[in-house]
Write an enzyme that holds these catalytic residues in place. Structure first.
Site, PDB file in Angstrom:
ATOM      1  N   HIS A 151       0.746  -1.166   0.092  1.00  0.00           N
ATOM      2  CA  HIS A 151       0.008  -0.053  -0.073  1.00  0.00           C
ATOM      3  C   HIS A 151       0.754   1.336   0.091  1.00  0.00           C
ATOM      4  O   HIS A 151       1.924   1.089   0.618  1.00  0.00           O
ATOM      5  CB  HIS A 151      -0.909  -0.066   1.337  1.00  0.00           C
ATOM      6  CG  HIS A 151      -1.544   1.448   1.384  1.00  0.00           C
ATOM      7  ND1 HIS A 151      -1.065   1.855   2.483  1.00  0.00           N
ATOM      8  CD2 HIS A 151      -2.559   2.172   0.883  1.00  0.00           C
ATOM      9  CE1 HIS A 151      -1.942   3.194   2.838  1.00  0.00           C
ATOM     10  NE2 HIS A 151      -2.573   3.114   1.677  1.00  0.00           N
ATOM     11  N   ARG A 202      -0.186  12.603  -0.318  1.00  0.00           N
ATOM     12  CA  ARG A 202      -1.172  13.352  -0.473  1.00  0.00           C
ATOM     13  C   ARG A 202      -1.025  14.797  -0.253  1.00  0.00           C
ATOM     14  O   ARG A 202      -0.020  15.022   0.824  1.00  0.00           O
ATOM     15  CB  ARG A 202      -2.547  12.864   0.479  1.00  0.00           C
ATOM     16  CG  ARG A 202      -2.206  12.878   1.957  1.00  0.00           C
ATOM     17  CD  ARG A 202      -3.517  12.219   2.563  1.00  0.00           C
ATOM     18  NE  ARG A 202      -3.165  11.911   3.854  1.00  0.00           N
ATOM     19  CZ  ARG A 202      -2.440  10.876   4.370  1.00  0.00           C
ATOM     20  NH1 ARG A 202      -2.160   9.848   3.680  1.00  0.00           N
ATOM     21  NH2 ARG A 202      -2.126  10.685   5.665  1.00  0.00           N
ATOM     22  N   HIS A 248      12.664  -2.054   4.331  1.00  0.00           N
ATOM     23  CA  HIS A 248      12.935  -1.115   5.459  1.00  0.00           C
ATOM     24  C   HIS A 248      14.137  -0.464   5.134  1.00  0.00           C
ATOM     25  O   HIS A 248      14.101   0.957   5.182  1.00  0.00           O
ATOM     26  CB  HIS A 248      12.837  -1.656   6.840  1.00  0.00           C
ATOM     27  CG  HIS A 248      11.484  -1.674   7.195  1.00  0.00           C
ATOM     28  ND1 HIS A 248      11.008  -0.767   8.019  1.00  0.00           N
ATOM     29  CD2 HIS A 248      10.505  -2.664   7.360  1.00  0.00           C
ATOM     30  CE1 HIS A 248       9.657  -0.970   8.413  1.00  0.00           C
ATOM     31  NE2 HIS A 248       9.425  -2.277   8.191  1.00  0.00           N
ATOM     32  N   ASN A 262     -19.263  10.674   1.485  1.00  0.00           N
ATOM     33  CA  ASN A 262     -19.742  10.383   0.009  1.00  0.00           C
ATOM     34  C   ASN A 262     -18.755  10.323  -1.015  1.00  0.00           C
ATOM     35  O   ASN A 262     -19.113  10.855  -2.367  1.00  0.00           O
ATOM     36  CB  ASN A 262     -20.907  11.482  -0.096  1.00  0.00           C
ATOM     37  CG  ASN A 262     -22.114  11.181  -1.183  1.00  0.00           C
ATOM     38  OD1 ASN A 262     -22.174   9.938  -1.303  1.00  0.00           O
ATOM     39  ND2 ASN A 262     -22.687  11.928  -1.636  1.00  0.00           N
ATOM     40  N   GLY A 263     -17.663   9.691  -0.805  1.00  0.00           N
ATOM     41  CA  GLY A 263     -16.745   9.526  -1.947  1.00  0.00           C
ATOM     42  C   GLY A 263     -17.038   8.443  -3.053  1.00  0.00           C
ATOM     43  O   GLY A 263     -18.128   7.857  -2.815  1.00  0.00           O
TER      44      GLY A 263
END
Lengths: 298, 298
Positions: free
Chosen positions: A105, A109, A140, A256-257
């Site tokens: 993942h 942002r 890592h 409400n995405g």
């Protein structure tokens, strides 16, 4: 001065580069693209690859949305609820076919408000179905090197943050072997917006080389039906984390995405068996013993 | 005067009766039992049946726990946070093997506090993978008859409550075809504790005849691989509801309940495909059109 358009443009290009790198390493799967528009402002470019050679289901998402600041930020005391916001980011979750290839993942942002506040957030974390110390060390160490180029404190600080964030309290397990996680990074007397963006770019650029290496290294490892069953159980834990705890998922669903973009993080299939516990001295048992905070992987 | 020991004892007997009825109708599966003790007070008797002829994974749980009132009740303004509570109940979720047999859920519970407040709650709801109007009519009519014996307003009131509760906002779908749901029923000038308990007993006693009928009626219906795939997708929605919205699940996980008992509600396996939409004029499409509130089934 760095502006939101430049950041947005770079995030879009990163999405392109990562999709190309993943398609090349996969050798079969192709991303399909859905462009969507947000009623309240902005939209996104959702790219999904299903049924590849290596990737069973993966999403590489770009979005840039704007509008009135959502309620949760007013609660966090960074907004009086009257400002407008602009948020852009790239989010990735990859579920591989093979239980020997880890789930990964990544998210980076950028957020700004009309009151002048802004910050970067993000992280990368790895969820091996079978924890492999060699891969853990590689993963890592790569992140530490990337962090160290920018601030010698980042790796330890953001690694701890990931340990704390990617944790499933009701299982008393970390989701995987962690990675780095950071949020609300903004300029200070010692760091500029440009420097923070350079760090975020470093993280974004680290994704493709890290994951294509892990794909290449593990994709041909043989496995049994029982390994596959274990993968489904581990995916069940991934679903539990994402639906119960993940803040991005919660935020997306509550505001409400676009549901299909938010829930692209869920695997093609997952399994729950009542009270399943692996036997001692198995690699499954070994894996559970390594799903703990504060393990030093480098 | 009806006391908590009598209610508890009846709930235990109900668990026994339901397990026997389900085993008889299944013809192969047997419940295994785990007795567990809650550190803060009380415990439970978790019974799970896996890999039956008709039932793939089902749980019939009894518990009776006590201790200091949990925080969430202080928030709901029924407690000053100093009282002790006692709670007992029976909870059931059954995931059948066949996509032609519906998933069912039932819960009945009693709660009291040392400040004298007490109430009953519960409900039954049905989640068919394929909505079948005949079964929907049978199910709701049975519940209506059970309700009508006690109060002619119960069915409509509790049916609406179920429609509102078993709803997945991010999918704009009800979980299934609803049923009845009620909470915080306590004595008033027109109803006694004994009368409310009689209603709760009626609901508890309705479970076995309802579900064994639905098992018997549908277990031999043939199905295809594509029906099976649809079942997995519907189970995915069940997982989404339970992990994101279900109050019992949230309460259990937040109050450090027994995770394996709480999450027995999750199916053996479930699936998520990106943006899957059934074609027009298929029974899958028809099912989606019936996952709405305010359908009159009786």
């Amino acid at each position: 001065m760095l502006n939101k358009e430049q950041i947005t443009e770079w995030f879009k290009l990163l999405q392109d580069k990562i999709c190309t790198a993943l398609e090349n390493e996969d050798g079969k799967g192709k991303f399909i693209e859905d462009n969507w528009i947000r009623e309240e402002g902005g939209g996104g470019r959702t790219r999904i690859l299903q049924d590849g050679n290596v990737i069973e289901k993966g999403g590489v998402l770009f979005s840039a949305v704007h509008g009135k600041v959502p309620n949760f930020l007013a609660k966090e005391d960074v907004s009086n609820g009257e400002e407008s916001f602009y948020a852009t980011g790239v989010s990735i979750v990859i579920h591989p076919q093979s239980p020997m290839v880890p789930i990964i993942h990544m998210n980076i942002r950028y957020f700004e408000m009309t009151n002048g506040k802004w910050w970067f957030g993000g992280g990368i974390d790895l969820t091996p179905h079978y924890v492999n110390k060699e891969d853990g060390h590689f993963f890592h160490s790569y992140l530490k090197q990337a962090c160290d180029k920018h601030d010698s404190n980042y790796y330890l600080q953001f690694k701890k943050w990931a340990d704390d964030y990617f944790f499933i309290p009701h299982r008393n397990e970390t989701r995987g072997i962690g990675g780095i996680f950071f949020d609300k990074l903004t300029a200070t007397q010692t760091v500029t917006k440009e420097q923070l963006f350079a760090f975020v770019q470093e993280v974004g650029n680290a994704f493709a080389p890290i994951y294509t290496s892990l794909m290449a290294k593990n994709k041909s490892t043989s496995f049994t039906e029982s390994n596959k069953q274990w993968q489904l159980l581990r995916r069940g834990r991934y679903v539990e984390f994402n639906l119960v705890y993940d803040k991005g998922t919660k935020f997306g669903l509550e505001t409400n995405g676009r549901t299909e973009s938010i829930l692209m993080s869920l695997p093609s299939n997952a399994s729950w068996l009542y009270n399943y516990m692996p036997q001692n001295n198995t690699s499954e048992h070994e894996t559970l013993s390594l799903l703990k905070k504060n393990i030093s992987w480098v």
